[in-house]
Design an enzyme around this catalytic site. Structure first.
Site, PDB file in Angstrom:
ATOM      1  N   PRO A   2       8.051   3.447 -11.732  1.00  0.00           N
ATOM      2  CA  PRO A   2       8.164   3.961 -10.375  1.00  0.00           C
ATOM      3  C   PRO A   2       7.752   2.931  -9.339  1.00  0.00           C
ATOM      4  O   PRO A   2       6.719   2.284  -9.484  1.00  0.00           O
ATOM      5  CB  PRO A   2       7.200   5.148 -10.366  1.00  0.00           C
ATOM      6  N   GLU A   3       8.552   2.810  -8.324  1.00  0.00           N
ATOM      7  CA  GLU A   3       8.242   1.942  -7.192  1.00  0.00           C
ATOM      8  C   GLU A   3       7.958   2.851  -5.995  1.00  0.00           C
ATOM      9  O   GLU A   3       7.881   4.064  -6.159  1.00  0.00           O
ATOM     10  CB  GLU A   3       9.425   1.000  -6.917  1.00  0.00           C
TER      11      GLU A   3
END
Length: 280
Positions: A2-3
């Site tokens: 996840p960014e």
DNA sequence: AAACAAACCTGTGCGC
DNA sequence: TGCGCACAGGTTTGTT
């Protein structure tokens, strides 16, 4: 995994479900997930506390508690947070379970196959010693706001490959491999350009590209790749992967120029995707 | 200071 | 079908 857009999507889902709720019980099934401190520290720090907000800085989720402490959760590569009704079947690799009070009690599950993620309860007044990397984190384009002028100055402050600079959380917080490649492509800039050799005009273009890509990705609920690892707290995936123009598209035709094929190279162990025709 | 490689783990997809 | 290898959204650490 996840960014910024994925963590922001999780943050929103979490905020809607857990703010104002009291933690009645905490289970730690995998010590590695709480390695920063200890199971005792996390269990004692959370039990009886009420979550007063859910914030995000870069890829860090921060939940202030009514005790004055703060809960930090980082998903790293494969972490997921799920809010489920109490007693639901738990997915494999569920390492921490936080029980939430309510007429309908829920459990907040921290699920993480690769166990890089972590959960810690810390005292925000001692952040520099308890979570040093958080104290040194760079500007978050969404949470803090990032002006074009500010961004251009950051690029000039060092002489590094532009991709390495964008991925450095001490400079700009939240950009990861997907959104870095996508932003550079949208701006027409190659990954190996020197940060301080980027012209003011290009810097403005890259700034706009970053803000647009992050904004659109948040609206789309993030990117869920083929392995479906990333999902929001409700278990639903995002759809920004449908808008990727370079990431994971090596060998496929560039959607912008429709003439060259997307190239993938390995840079510092990271897959890097770009169009040799559109980016220079 | 900058740029790699390796490390931390587990799962999956691909070529043979 | 099965095996072995490459690779994965992140970050830190150690080495040139």
């Amino acid at each position: 995994m996840p960014e910024l857009p994925e963590v922001e999507t999780v943050r929103r889902g979490l905020a809607a479900q857990v703010v104002g709720r009291r933690i009645t019980r905490v289970e730690v099934g995998r010590e590695r997930t709480v390695r920063r401190t200890s199971p005792r520290s996390v269990i004692d720090g959370l039990t009886g506390a009420t979550i007063t907000a859910v914030n995000r800085r870069g890829k860090y989720l921060l939940c202030p508690l009514d005790t004055g402490d703060e809960l930090m959760m980082h998903l790293r590569m494969s972490g997921r947070l799920l809010v489920v009704p109490t007693g639901s079947e738990r997915p494999p690799h569920t390492h921490v379970v936080i029980h939430l009070a309510g007429q309908e009690p829920h459990e907040l599950l921290f699920v993480d196959p690769r166990t890089f993620g972590e959960v810690v309860v810390f005292d925000p007044s001692n952040v520099a010693t308890e979570l040093p990397e958080l104290a040194k984190m760079g500007v978050d384009p969404i949470a803090d706001g990032l002006s074009g002028k500010q961004f251009a100055a950051l690029l000039q402050s060092r002489s590094r490959q532009i991709k390495a600079m964008l991925l450095d959380q001490h400079v700009v917080a939240g950009i990861g491999n997907i959104y870095c490649d996508e932003s550079l492509h949208l701006a027409g800039i190659r990954w190996d350009r020197r940060s301080d050799a980027v012209t003011p005009r290009e810097a403005a273009k890259l700034h706009a590209a970053i803000m647009r890509v992050l904004g659109e990705a948040i609206e789309a609920g993030g990117s869920t790749l083929a392995d479906s690892q990333y999902v929001g707290v409700d278990g639903e995936g995002g759809w920004f992967q449908l808008h990727h123009r370079v990431y994971d598209r090596a060998g496929q035709r560039c959607l912008t120029c429709r003439k060259a094929d997307i190239v993938r190279v390995a840079v510092a162990g990271r897959g890097t995707h770009f169009c040799p025709r559109c980016q220079s």
